[in-house]
Structures are given as C-alpha cells and as structure tokens.
Design a protein around this motif. Structure first.
Motif, PDB file in Angstrom:
ATOM      1  N   MET A  30      22.929   4.420  -9.715  1.00  0.00           N
ATOM      2  CA  MET A  30      22.034   4.578 -10.887  1.00  0.00           C
ATOM      3  C   MET A  30      20.690   3.870 -10.631  1.00  0.00           C
ATOM      4  N   MET A  31      19.586   4.571 -10.929  1.00  0.00           N
ATOM      5  CA  MET A  31      18.287   3.925 -10.782  1.00  0.00           C
ATOM      6  C   MET A  31      18.093   2.972 -11.966  1.00  0.00           C
ATOM      7  N   SER A  32      17.412   1.852 -11.744  1.00  0.00           N
ATOM      8  CA  SER A  32      17.115   0.955 -12.871  1.00  0.00           C
ATOM      9  C   SER A  32      16.026   1.572 -13.733  1.00  0.00           C
ATOM     10  N   GLN A  33      15.901   1.064 -14.917  1.00  0.00           N
ATOM     11  CA  GLN A  33      14.826   1.538 -15.801  1.00  0.00           C
ATOM     12  C   GLN A  33      13.472   1.106 -15.250  1.00  0.00           C
ATOM     13  N   VAL A  34      12.430   1.859 -15.625  1.00  0.00           N
ATOM     14  CA  VAL A  34      11.078   1.511 -15.180  1.00  0.00           C
ATOM     15  C   VAL A  34      10.700   0.144 -15.736  1.00  0.00           C
ATOM     16  N   LYS A  35      10.322  -0.757 -14.892  1.00  0.00           N
ATOM     17  CA  LYS A  35       9.830  -2.059 -15.347  1.00  0.00           C
ATOM     18  C   LYS A  35       8.808  -2.577 -14.344  1.00  0.00           C
ATOM     19  N   PRO A  36       8.014  -3.561 -14.701  1.00  0.00           N
ATOM     20  CA  PRO A  36       6.986  -4.014 -13.770  1.00  0.00           C
ATOM     21  C   PRO A  36       7.613  -4.536 -12.484  1.00  0.00           C
ATOM     22  N   ALA A  37       6.906  -4.345 -11.347  1.00  0.00           N
ATOM     23  CA  ALA A  37       7.419  -4.839 -10.070  1.00  0.00           C
ATOM     24  C   ALA A  37       7.642  -6.338 -10.166  1.00  0.00           C
ATOM     25  N   GLU A  38       8.704  -6.798  -9.526  1.00  0.00           N
ATOM     26  CA  GLU A  38       8.972  -8.236  -9.575  1.00  0.00           C
ATOM     27  C   GLU A  38       7.993  -9.029  -8.737  1.00  0.00           C
ATOM     28  N   ARG A  39       7.587  -8.451  -7.610  1.00  0.00           N
ATOM     29  CA  ARG A  39       6.675  -9.178  -6.721  1.00  0.00           C
ATOM     30  C   ARG A  39       5.567  -8.256  -6.245  1.00  0.00           C
ATOM     31  N   LYS A  40       4.379  -8.853  -6.076  1.00  0.00           N
ATOM     32  CA  LYS A  40       3.256  -8.080  -5.553  1.00  0.00           C
ATOM     33  C   LYS A  40       2.618  -8.868  -4.414  1.00  0.00           C
ATOM     34  N   VAL A  41       2.438  -8.211  -3.273  1.00  0.00           N
ATOM     35  CA  VAL A  41       1.746  -8.832  -2.134  1.00  0.00           C
ATOM     36  C   VAL A  41       0.526  -7.972  -1.860  1.00  0.00           C
ATOM     37  N   SER A  63      -8.050  -2.463   1.319  1.00  0.00           N
ATOM     38  CA  SER A  63      -6.985  -3.359   0.835  1.00  0.00           C
ATOM     39  C   SER A  63      -5.980  -2.561  -0.003  1.00  0.00           C
ATOM     40  N   TYR A  64      -4.751  -3.053  -0.034  1.00  0.00           N
ATOM     41  CA  TYR A  64      -3.741  -2.359  -0.857  1.00  0.00           C
ATOM     42  C   TYR A  64      -2.644  -3.320  -1.299  1.00  0.00           C
ATOM     43  N   ASP A  65      -1.889  -2.847  -2.305  1.00  0.00           N
ATOM     44  CA  ASP A  65      -0.784  -3.632  -2.853  1.00  0.00           C
ATOM     45  C   ASP A  65       0.540  -3.193  -2.246  1.00  0.00           C
ATOM     46  N   ILE A  66       1.424  -4.172  -2.097  1.00  0.00           N
ATOM     47  CA  ILE A  66       2.834  -3.898  -1.810  1.00  0.00           C
ATOM     48  C   ILE A  66       3.586  -4.346  -3.067  1.00  0.00           C
ATOM     49  N   LEU A  67       4.213  -3.419  -3.749  1.00  0.00           N
ATOM     50  CA  LEU A  67       5.010  -3.785  -4.919  1.00  0.00           C
ATOM     51  C   LEU A  67       6.473  -3.827  -4.496  1.00  0.00           C
ATOM     52  N   ILE A  68       7.148  -4.888  -4.905  1.00  0.00           N
ATOM     53  CA  ILE A  68       8.542  -5.096  -4.472  1.00  0.00           C
ATOM     54  C   ILE A  68       9.405  -5.359  -5.703  1.00  0.00           C
ATOM     55  N   GLY A  69      10.484  -4.594  -5.852  1.00  0.00           N
ATOM     56  CA  GLY A  69      11.385  -4.869  -6.968  1.00  0.00           C
ATOM     57  C   GLY A  69      12.203  -3.648  -7.325  1.00  0.00           C
ATOM     58  N   PRO A  70      13.085  -3.792  -8.310  1.00  0.00           N
ATOM     59  CA  PRO A  70      13.920  -2.655  -8.701  1.00  0.00           C
ATOM     60  C   PRO A  70      13.131  -1.621  -9.500  1.00  0.00           C
ATOM     61  N   PHE A 103      -3.816   3.754  14.158  1.00  0.00           N
ATOM     62  CA  PHE A 103      -3.775   2.799  13.049  1.00  0.00           C
ATOM     63  C   PHE A 103      -4.245   3.548  11.806  1.00  0.00           C
ATOM     64  N   HIS A 104      -3.439   3.575  10.786  1.00  0.00           N
ATOM     65  CA  HIS A 104      -3.836   4.257   9.538  1.00  0.00           C
ATOM     66  C   HIS A 104      -3.134   3.544   8.388  1.00  0.00           C
ATOM     67  N   GLN A 105      -3.917   2.771   7.628  1.00  0.00           N
ATOM     68  CA  GLN A 105      -3.311   1.949   6.573  1.00  0.00           C
ATOM     69  C   GLN A 105      -2.888   2.804   5.379  1.00  0.00           C
ATOM     70  N   PRO A 106      -1.769   2.437   4.753  1.00  0.00           N
ATOM     71  CA  PRO A 106      -1.416   3.105   3.491  1.00  0.00           C
ATOM     72  C   PRO A 106      -2.345   2.649   2.366  1.00  0.00           C
ATOM     73  N   ASP A 107      -2.324   3.402   1.271  1.00  0.00           N
ATOM     74  CA  ASP A 107      -3.087   3.018   0.070  1.00  0.00           C
ATOM     75  C   ASP A 107      -2.225   2.215  -0.894  1.00  0.00           C
ATOM     76  N   LEU A 108      -0.930   2.289  -0.703  1.00  0.00           N
ATOM     77  CA  LEU A 108       0.011   1.617  -1.599  1.00  0.00           C
ATOM     78  C   LEU A 108       1.386   1.620  -0.932  1.00  0.00           C
ATOM     79  N   VAL A 109       2.137   0.531  -1.149  1.00  0.00           N
ATOM     80  CA  VAL A 109       3.526   0.476  -0.672  1.00  0.00           C
ATOM     81  C   VAL A 109       4.413   0.176  -1.889  1.00  0.00           C
ATOM     82  N   LEU A 110       5.398   1.026  -2.111  1.00  0.00           N
ATOM     83  CA  LEU A 110       6.318   0.827  -3.235  1.00  0.00           C
ATOM     84  C   LEU A 110       7.721   0.570  -2.683  1.00  0.00           C
ATOM     85  N   ALA A 111       8.124  -0.675  -2.643  1.00  0.00           N
ATOM     86  CA  ALA A 111       9.429  -1.040  -2.080  1.00  0.00           C
ATOM     87  C   ALA A 111      10.432  -1.227  -3.219  1.00  0.00           C
ATOM     88  N   ASP A 112      11.177  -0.158  -3.502  1.00  0.00           N
ATOM     89  CA  ASP A 112      12.177  -0.182  -4.572  1.00  0.00           C
ATOM     90  C   ASP A 112      13.453  -0.812  -4.022  1.00  0.00           C
TER      91      ASP A 112
END
Ligand SMILES: NC(=O)c1ccc[n+]([C@@H]2O[C@H](COP(=O)([O-])OP(=O)(O)OC[C@H]3O[C@@H](n4cnc5c(N)ncnc54)[C@H](O)[C@@H]3O)[C@@H](O)[C@H]2O)c1
Ligand SMILES: O=C(O)C(=O)C[C@@H](O)[C@H](O)[C@H](O)COP(=O)(O)O
Ligand SMILES: [Zn+2]
Length: 376
Positions: free
Chosen positions: A1-12, A20-27, A166-175
């Motif tokens: 089961m996927m968790s409900q949408v909620k803010p990422a727990e961690r941002k790098v 520059s870009y964000d890495i969002l980490i969390g459920p 070398f090609h940087q992402p614009d965003l990383v979403l680590a669920d």
C-alpha cells in the motif's frame, strides 16, 4: 500500500548554480510526484521510463499522480538488469521520447533503479541536445547514489559506463516506501554504496552503520537517516566538483576493481550486481592500501567484517563461475575513466574514513596484488 501524500521528510539541495535541484526523501513521494513536479517545471508532457519489475508495482500510481496534476504522460517498460544499459535499449528510449513529442521543457522521468536512471538520463542528455530529467529512484542504490550527481550512461564490452554524458536531473523524488519490495540481495547491494560514504571521509557514520545496520535494513527512521546522510554527502561532493576534475573521484572508492569485475562477469546480474562489485572492490582497495603500507591491515579486516555481517560478498572467490585471469582484469582497469596519460588512478586509504585519490599507481603492483587475490 502506498502511504498518503504528505510532505517529504527530508530535503537535500544540490547546489549547482542555475542547475541546482532538490532531492526529496520520504514516504508517499510517488503519490505526490505530480504535485512536486508541476510546482517546479513548466512542461506538462512527460515520458516515464521504467523496467519490468518496477512497472507492475509503481508505474500506475506514478501515472495517476502525474494525471492529477494535469501532466500528460507516456510510458516505456524495459527489461530489468544491467544488460539494459546498452545501445540496444537506448534506441527505444530515444524513440519513445521523440515519438511522444516531449519538448525540451517537458521532462523525461526515470522510474527505477540505477540501470533505468543511468540509461534514461543519458537519453535525456542527448535527445534535443538536452531535455529536462526527473529521477524517481526505486532501489536503495539509486536513492543514495545513482539518482544524484548527473553521471549518466551505458556500458561497453570495453568497460563500465564508458559511453555517457553528465546531465543533471531537475528533481529527485526518493519514495522510501518502495524499498519494502526490493529483494534482500538488491537492498544489500545498495547498502555497499551507503557504507562507501563512511569509508571515504565519515568514520563516525561508518561506526554508526556498524552499530545500526539492522535498523537501516528494518526500515523506518534509521533507514531514512542513512539515505539522507548519503545524499547530503554526495550532494556536497558534486557541488564542489561536478565533472570529476578532482575530489569527485573519491566517490569511486572500490569502483576500479568493482567495475573490472562487472565487465569480467559480462554484466550478468545473476553473478554480480554493481553494489556487490563495489563491496568486493572496497575490501580490495583497503587491502591494497595496506599492501602499499598506507593503512593498517586491521582497517581492511574491519571493512570486510562489516560488509560480510550484512551479507555482502567481499572476495573474488564469492563470485560464482569462472573469472578471467588477472591480466584480463587489468585490461578493464586500463580503460577506467580515471586513467591519465596511461597511468592508473585509484582511490586508496590511510584508514577508515581517510580515503584519497592516488595518481600514478604502478600497474605492476596492482597486477601482482590481483594475482594473489584471484581465486583460480
Ligand atoms: N550514475 C551514478 O552516479 C551511479 C551511481 C551508482 C551506481 N550507478 C549504476 O547503477 C546501476 C545499479 O543500480 P541498481 O543497483 O539500482 O540496479 P537496478 O537498476 O538493476 O535495480 C536492481 C533490481 O531491483 C529491481 N528494483 C528496483 N526497484 C525496485 C523496487 N522498489 N521493488 C522491487 N524491485 C525493484 C530492478 O528491476 C532490478 O532488477 C549500475 O549500472 C551502476 O553502474 C550509477
Ligand atoms: O557519482 C560518482 O561520481 C560516482 O563515482 C558514483 C559511483 O557510485 C557510480 O557507480 C558511478 O557511476 C561510477 O562512475 P564512473 O565514472 O566510474 O563510471
Ligand atoms: Zn557505484
């Protein structure tokens, strides 16, 4: 089961000026992907590239999330495994992106492990001479390492990752929810890259891992902490040396040996996966450093003991099947991207968390060492 949408727990944040870009980490981040992407990118068309293990679990939730945010997406499902990082599979990825008329300001999305991330990132880097790119890493290895930093590419019979950009992402979403379906073997392989950050320059983190690895494997807060520390460590190195002109090479600890072993096993994931090659390679790098009187043999023993404790292979003997002779491994090592003027560069160490870039390492010493360590 996927968790409900909620803010990422961690941002790098990866600080690279206007790239520059964000890495969002969390459920729950796959369910939130549409919202996170739409708030950052103007484009409303995407091509999602994934593999046959990931697709049945996470493709539909990702597509649904994109759809809820008004993003129109097509998808392509590729075979799983290291052999997919090849010209053969690059062609359909480029065709899928072009066929869907993805414009430069739309995006190409990699949903999967490092294989899908590296291949898709390469396609995004070359289609229309560079398209926007989003990483949705689903393996531990991809969440802690391959989705960050912009190294993309495919393998060659001559060696690992020899063709790429070398090609940087614009965003990383680590669920982090998705890691629950990863096989224990693949989780361990990703853990090798986590331990690598400790061994490079974070002895306290390595000690923390020795004491807390069971909690990292179990999931929850310790796992998220290990992922966030790893991403922060990599983000800092990449921000300081994006194109590996200097200290970024430290991220290659264990890789010169590891990549040679991957090439020697013909990228056959049933015999050796990348993280396992890195685990064996890191033990070899510590042992070679001890042989060169740079570090104590006790450090090599400590590294091996920890990697063994988590269930990783640590010796060439642990690889099933025939390995080509040491001379053939040296041919792959000679193709390493760190070679300068024909001279070998290795990441060696003065002890746990005291790695350094060693230029001009004598090939004869490496060959002698590999012959000693070779199982046949
Ligand atoms: N670009 C970089 O900086 C960088 C860094 C490290 C490694 N790499 C590359 O990454 C690759 C290795 O990545 P990897 O270890 O993720 O391998 P992978 O992409 O092959 O994934 C491992 C396996 O797990 C499956 N999988 C992925 N996520 C899953 C999930 N959530 N549930 C169930 N199964 C899942 C995949 O289908 C595959 O079978 C290598 O090619 C390596 O060279 C690149
Ligand atoms: O991002 C880097 O830099 C790394 O070296 C990370 C490694 O874990 C990764 O395997 C990378 O793909 C190896 O780079 P390569 O330049 O030796 O192919
Ligand atoms: Zn690696």
């Amino acid at each position: 089961m996927m968790s409900q949408v909620k803010p990422a727990e961690r941002k790098v944040r990866v600080n690279l000026g206007d790239r520059s870009y964000d890495i969002l980490i969390g459920p729950g981040l796959i369910a939130a992907a549409g919202r996170e992407i739409a708030s950052r990118l103007k484009g409303r068309k995407m091509a999602v590239i994934t593999d046959e293990n990931v697709a049945p679990r996470y493709l539909e939730p990702l597509m649904a999330s994109l759809g809820r945010s008004g993003i129109e997406a097509v998808s392509l499902v590729l075979p799983a495994g290291e052999k997919t990082k090849s010209f053969e599979h690059l062609i359909p990825v480029c065709d899928a992106i072009l066929g869907a008329r993805i414009e430069r300001n739309d995006a190409v999305v990699a949903l999967g492990g490092g294989v899908i991330g590296d291949l898709t990132g390469f396609a995004a880097g070359i289609v229309r001479r560079g398209s926007r790119f989003i990483q949705v890493p689903t393996s531990l290895l991809a969440q802690v390492d391959s989705s960050v930093g912009g190294k993309t590419g495919i393998n060659s019979p001559h060696g690992k990752n020899l063709i790429g950009v070398f090609h940087q992402p614009d965003l990383v979403l680590a669920d982090t929810d998705v890691l629950d379906s990863l096989s224990p073997r693949e989780f361990r392989a990703g853990y090798a890259e986590v331990a690598k950050y400790g061994l490079i320059d974070k002895p306290d983190f390595f000690k923390w891992l020795e004491e807390n690895w069971q909690a990292v494997f179990a999931g929850g807060a310790a796992r998220i902490e290990a992922i966030a520390v790893s991403c922060q460590a990599k983000a800092e190195v990449v921000a300081a040396d994006e194109r590996e002109n200097g200290m970024r090479a430290l991220l290659n600890l264990g890789h010169t040996f590891g990549h040679a072993l991957e090439a020697a096993t013909e990228y056959d994931s049933s015999r050796l996966v990348h993280g396992e090659g890195v685990a064996i390679g890191m033990v070899l790098a510590h042992e070679f450093s001890a042989r060169m009187n740079l570090a104590s043999p006790d450090d090599a023993r400590r590294v091996e003991a920890h990697l063994k404790a988590v269930g990783l292979p640590t010796r060439m003997d642990d690889i099933c099947g025939h390995l080509p002779p040491a001379e053939r491994l040296m041919e792959a090592i000679a193709q390493d991207k760190k070679v300068k003027g024909g001279k070998l560069t290795f990441i060696l160490t003065r002890g746990i968390g005291r790695s350094f870039v060693a230029d001009d390492v004598p090939a004869s010493e490496v060959l002698g060492f590999l012959k000693e360590k070779h199982p046949q």
